[in-house]
Design an enzyme around this catalytic site. Structure first.
Site, PDB file in Angstrom:
ATOM      1  N   GLU A 109      42.521  17.671 -22.553  1.00  0.00           N
ATOM      2  CA  GLU A 109      42.134  16.341 -23.045  1.00  0.00           C
ATOM      3  C   GLU A 109      43.369  15.566 -23.526  1.00  0.00           C
ATOM      4  OE1 GLU A 109      39.384  15.310 -22.177  1.00  0.00           O
ATOM      5  OE2 GLU A 109      38.447  17.240 -21.726  1.00  0.00           O
ATOM      6  N   HIS A 149      44.903  13.755 -20.648  1.00  0.00           N
ATOM      7  CA  HIS A 149      44.239  12.459 -20.401  1.00  0.00           C
ATOM      8  C   HIS A 149      44.743  11.431 -21.410  1.00  0.00           C
ATOM      9  CE1 HIS A 149      41.351  13.619 -17.378  1.00  0.00           C
ATOM     10  NE2 HIS A 149      40.731  14.497 -18.148  1.00  0.00           N
TER      11      HIS A 149
HETATM   12 ZN   LIG Z   1      39.382  15.994 -17.602  1.00  0.00          ZN
END
Ligand SMILES: [Zn+2]
Length: 674
Positions: A465, A468
């Protein structure tokens, strides 16, 4: 009093004024922002002057700025900390948003202005980024049905409105099922469970106001329970409940919703002139066609299935050795696999766990970003939407870059899984706007006063995450519509999955994996064993993923099934799915595919991106260091800062010189033949 959501945000870094916002503010702010957006759209469409890029495309980029600001806050909170009131608001907003989208699509004068610009594009003296935004804007109109007339246009609007309602229902049903099921454990039933799991189960019980420890369907509780509980009957009960989410009959059953969604998506594709929804959906992705997706997935399926079948035989033998007769069942796999891991790699999840403290893993993710991209992180004292959420300011050479919010603990009000979203995206059209990026996870919350401990999988999710988040935070484009993670779906997992590789760099764990009680670093021998076991059970992992991806593809590539559960069973049967492995996400709780359009006929994207992330990390290895400065600079320049400013394939090729085949992926999963 003015609505705090609509007022200027005078908070540090213009964070949403969470302390002042109440649930009663959302509906009026939503309506007012919607009115403003409609007025802006009308102004663009009715402009008597000939269209220009600025008066049309740039104006469209900014038309719903106020609406995005309100929704950026609302949808984050609705997903991470829902309440009955917020669920009601979501049910109310989603058809209104769908209707607003259709109004724009069906606004003929507006579409004509876009078409006029498109036809004159070579004479407009546009920058490459502007040309790209013009192309994407026009494509978005056409793919939404802007050039349809009469019945087809009306019907498409109806279909989209209904789909919006269904996706909200699907999400809310799932959340309701996840909230309602839990299994209380007696002291006797805790036998065999490691301390970290008992602590997490007690904390989960306390959150529900119970004296007893409980297992919920949260991945961070149920997976270790299936790994460690010697009680086969309890494992079966937990597994059945976990996989029955959304399929319990009654008002929260998602199976009829799935059938209706698939039929409506197919109709949508037909109205737009495509052979199937998968053809429609994949047209704008890197893969382009269902065939390209299937080809990749089946290249990986064959070796994965062979590995899983060999493992299944081994695990069955272990179970029979335990005196348990019959077939290895899905609730047995993780238990015997964990035992075998202990035997073969001398690796025990419970021994590992005290070294993986949440706060140290956050530090590790930050430290890697510091070394690669020269970023600094400073904790912010800000009021957020929930006391468990934390914020940091991200800077480079002293200059503000972003606000990063981490919301890591599972709770009943949070939907399952882990995700990254932006409350505000980077752009330069309305000034130098820097992003507010949120990572949401579902890690087991520790008892008061105890440090939060992660599994290795959890730590990987945290890095994922955060990858991202970097894609959002390092974004450097002019237009919001192509900023950050606004890229092809099968490209978007590249930055996140690539970032997971740094967790495997030995010096990272050597520094940050320190014992929660003694503070001592992870012993070298344990670290070596951990890294050596990286591809352990990858047959299982790959098969459970691919089964979901192939069912998703079949749902959207072939005729919409009246009974999706039957179709699912047929696909699995055709693949020769091992009896003891379930799909990673079965249809009634396959939120990727049914809680919105995002990953529909797109669940394969993780593997498509993995072809690239495996190859991209090779670039660092070839350069001689996981922290090679030149490679990191190229990664930022061509991928992390570039958003959707060019075709994904062009961006990747600029970074790496050429597109990769699946070799690095198969090697990375330990599935290479020969
Ligand atoms: Zn992802």
């Amino acid at each position: 009093m003015t609505n705090p959501l609509l007022a200027d945000w005078t908070t540090p870094f213009a964070l949403p004024p969470f302390a002042d916002v109440t649930d009663d503010d959302f509906a009026p702010a939503f309506e007012a922002a919607m009115d403003r957006a409609r007025a802006n759209i009308a102004k663009i469409a009715e402009n008597p002057e000939p269209p220009t890029f600025a008066s049309t495309i740039e104006a469209l980029e900014q038309a719903d700025a106020a609406l995005n600001r309100v929704l950026g806050v609302f949808f984050n909170i609705a997903g991470a900390d829902s309440t009955p009131k917020r669920e009601e608001l979501q049910r109310d907003f989603s058809p209104k948003l769908a209707a607003y989208g259709s109004e724009i699509t069906n606004n003929k004068p507006l579409f004509e202005r876009v078409e006029t610009l498109w036809n004159a594009r070579d004479t407009l003296d546009l920058t490459p980024e502007q040309q790209r935004v013009l192309m994407l804007t026009r494509r978005g109109f056409i793919r939404s049905g802007a050039d349809l007339e009469g019945y087809a246009a009306d019907r498409l609007t109806e279909v989209k409105n209904r789909l919006a309602v269904l996706s909200t229902q699907f999400t809310q049903n799932l959340l309701a099922d996840e909230r309602s099921w839990y299994m209380e454990l007696t002291e006797y039933e805790l036998e065999g469970l490691p301390d970290f799991l008992i602590a997490a189960a007690r904390a989960a019980g306390a959150e529900k106001g119970l004296q007893a420890p409980v297992i919920t369907t949260s991945r961070s509780l149920i997976v270790p329970f299936l790994q460690f509980s010697p009680r086969r009957d309890l494992r079966e009960r937990a597994y059945q409940a976990w996989t029955a989410r959304g399929a319990g009959g009654g008002p929260t059953d998602n199976r009829p919703i799935a059938a209706e969604v698939l039929a409506l998506r197919e109709e949508r594709a037909f109205l737009l002139g495509y052979d199937s929804f998968a053809d429609y959906k994949l047209e704008t992705e890197m893969a382009k066609t269902p065939k390209a997706v299937r080809d990749l997935l089946m290249q990986v399926w064959e070796p994965a299935l062979a590995a899983a079948e060999a493992d299944s035989t081994r695990l069955s033998a272990m179970m029979h050795g335990d005196g348990v007769n019959g077939e290895l069942e899905p609730w047995d796999w993780r238990y015997y696999s964990e035992k075998r891991r202990k035997e073969e790699h001398d690796l025990d999840e419970a021994e590992l766990k005290p070294y993986l403290q949440l706060d140290r893993m956050i530090d590790a993710a930050f430290a890697v970003a510091s070394r690669l991209f020269n970023l600094d992180f400073k904790a912010l004292d800000a009021t957020l939407y929930h006391p468990d959420a934390r914020a940091w300011e991200v800077t480079r050479d002293g200059a503000h870059l972003a606000v990063f919010i981490g919301d890591y603990f599972a709770r009943g009000s949070k939907r399952s899984g882990a995700w990254c979203s932006a409350m505000r995206s980077q752009q330069k059209l309305a000034g130098d706007i820097r992003p507010i990026v949120v990572n949401v996870c579902n890690f087991a919350k520790p008892e008061a006063g105890k440090p939060a401990l992660l599994s290795y999988d959890d730590a990987r999710t945290l890095f994922h995450e955060f990858g991202h988040a970097l894609h959002q935070m390092l974004s450097d484009v002019t237009y919001e519509s192509i900023s950050g993670t606004s890229v092809a779906r099968d490209f978007v997992e590249l930055p996140s999955q690539l970032y997971e590789h740094w967790l495997e760099v030995p010096e990272v764990l050597a520094e940050f994996a320190t014992h929660a009680e003694t503070g001592k670093p992870m012993p070298k021998a344990l670290l070596d064993r951990l890294l050596a076991a990286q591809t352990y059970d990858s047959g299982f992992d790959t098969v459970e993923f691919l089964a979901s991806a192939l069912v998703d593809l079949a749902f959207h590539e072939e005729e919409a099934p009246a009974d999706p559960m039957r179709k699912q069973a047929e696909v699995l049967e055709g693949l020769g799915m091992p009896h003891a492995i379930g799909m990673r996400h079965a249809t009634p709780h396959f939120a990727h595919v049914f809680a919105g359009d995002g990953y529909s006929s797109g669940y394969y994207s993780y593997m498509w991106s993995e072809v690239m992330d495996a190859d991209a990390f090779e670039a660092f290895k070839e350069a001689g260091s996981a922290f090679d400065a030149d490679t990191a600079t190229k990664l930022e320049r061509f991928i992390l800062s570039a958003g959707g400013s060019e075709e994904a394939e062009d961006l990747y090729t600029a970074f790496r010189g050429k597109m990769p085949g699946p070799e690095a992926l198969l090697k990375g999963r330990g599935l290479s033949q020969g």
